[in-house]
Design a protein around this motif. Structure first.
Motif, short mmCIF file in Angstrom:
data_model
loop_
_atom_site.label_atom_id
_atom_site.label_comp_id
_atom_site.label_asym_id
_atom_site.label_seq_id
_atom_site.Cartn_x
_atom_site.Cartn_y
_atom_site.Cartn_z
N GLY A 92 0.80 -1.21 0.00
CA GLY A 92 0.00 0.00 0.00
C GLY A 92 0.84 1.27 0.00
N ARG B 124 -11.58 -0.40 -16.84
CA ARG B 124 -10.18 -0.07 -16.63
C ARG B 124 -9.74 1.06 -17.56
NH1 ARG B 124 -7.16 -1.02 -12.16
NH2 ARG B 124 -4.93 -0.91 -12.67
N TYR C 280 -10.90 4.28 -16.21
CA TYR C 280 -10.00 4.64 -15.11
C TYR C 280 -8.74 5.32 -15.64
CZ TYR C 280 -6.63 3.62 -11.29
OH TYR C 280 -5.67 3.69 -10.33
N PRO D 105 -4.81 -4.63 -13.82
CA PRO D 105 -4.52 -4.46 -12.38
C PRO D 105 -3.16 -5.06 -12.01
CG PRO D 105 -6.78 -5.18 -12.70
CD PRO D 105 -6.12 -5.29 -14.04
N GLU E 92 -0.22 -5.40 -8.62
CA GLU E 92 -0.04 -5.27 -7.18
C GLU E 92 1.10 -4.32 -6.84
OE1 GLU E 92 -0.77 -8.55 -4.43
OE2 GLU E 92 -0.61 -9.87 -6.17
N GLU F 196 -3.74 8.67 -6.73
CA GLU F 196 -4.92 7.86 -7.04
C GLU F 196 -4.52 6.40 -7.29
OE1 GLU F 196 -8.70 6.66 -7.54
OE2 GLU F 196 -8.05 8.66 -6.87
N GLN G 8 -3.87 4.21 -4.24
CA GLN G 8 -5.01 3.75 -3.45
C GLN G 8 -5.24 2.25 -3.62
OE1 GLN G 8 -6.76 5.80 -1.28
NE2 GLN G 8 -5.13 7.24 -1.84
N SER G 9 -4.82 1.72 -4.77
CA SER G 9 -5.07 0.30 -5.03
C SER G 9 -3.82 -0.48 -5.43
CB SER G 9 -6.11 0.15 -6.16
OG SER G 9 -5.67 0.81 -7.34
N THR G 10 -2.72 0.21 -5.70
CA THR G 10 -1.49 -0.44 -6.16
C THR G 10 -0.29 0.15 -5.44
OG1 THR G 10 -2.47 -0.72 -8.36
CG2 THR G 10 -0.08 -0.96 -8.19
#
Length: 234
Positions: free
Chosen positions: A29, A112, A115, A151, A153, A178, A181-183
């Motif tokens: 994170g 995606r 995004y 996506p 990680e 931004e 927040q997810s990667t």
């Protein structure tokens, strides 16, 4: 939770020892920043993680899995992307074609793609234009967008602000916040203002060794350490 761990990593390029017992723990994170002067070993660290240069001895583990000895394509398939300093885009191909090459099946997930457009509106505008016609900032946007079209990680990003105008750097920082927040982002950067605005954790590499590691907040508060390790007062 630790996402990426480097333990006593050494990398030789030809007859030269570039990295010496590099150990880093990148938590899951947010943004982890690797700082250092020119030639300190920052790029070599990223390339060693991706298997482009093989570290030996030492280990690189991702979610507890040892990456040592794996081919770069196999490392990428685990959910790790790399944005090199030279961006690596194909100038003779359109923005769309560059993006297609980064997908597993040659097709886009519509959500995606939306995004990506929200992060980098210029890419939608120049979607059918050759990549060589983009500005430097737009090419960097394309390089980052290509890394996250599916996506991931973890994203390794090398010197993304190099040569960019301040307004573009501000836009890039907003996009990175931004994305983080997810990667998880492992960022190599020499622009300290950009790095400090994004990073939660950091390390400084000097002459192929980790000279300091900790939180960005503590490092920002210690101007003497900044000057010692990075020469920021010069």
């Amino acid at each position: 939770m630790t996402l990426l761990s480097l333990q006593n990593m050494k990398t030789n390029i030809g007859q030269y020892a570039v990295l010496h017992d590099v150990s880093i723990e990148v938590p899951e994170g947010g943004v982890f920043v690797l700082l250092g002067r020119n030639g300190a070993g920052k790029t070599t660290t990223l390339r060693s993680i991706m298997g482009l240069w093989q570290p030996s001895p030492g280990s690189v583990t991702f979610r507890g899995r040892d990456l040592t000895g794996l081919h770069t394509v196999d490392i990428a398939r685990l959910g790790i992307a790399f944005v090199p300093e030279n961006m690596g885009i194909f100038g003779g191909l359109t923005v769309e074609e560059n993006m297609i090459l980064a997908t597993a099946k040659g097709t886009f997930d519509p959500k995606r793609l939306t995004y990506i457009y929200d992060l980098f509106p210029a890419l939608q505008k120049f979607w059918d234009k050759p990549a060589w016609s983009l500005s430097g900032g737009q090419k960097q946007m394309l390089a980052v967008a290509r890394a996250i079209i599916e996506p991931r990680e973890l994203i390794l990003i090398d010197e993304p602000t190099k040569g960019l105008a301040p307004a573009i750097i501000d836009n890039m920082a907003a996009a990175f916040r931004e994305i983080a927040q997810s990667t998880t982002i492992l960022l190599v950067e020499q622009n300290f203002e950009f790095a400090r605005s994004l990073g939660q954790n950091m390390a400084v590499i000097d002459d192929g060794r980790i000279a300091h590691a900790g939180t960005m907040q503590d490092f920002v508060a210690n101007s003497a350490l900044q000057d010692q390790l990075l020469g920021l007062s010069v």
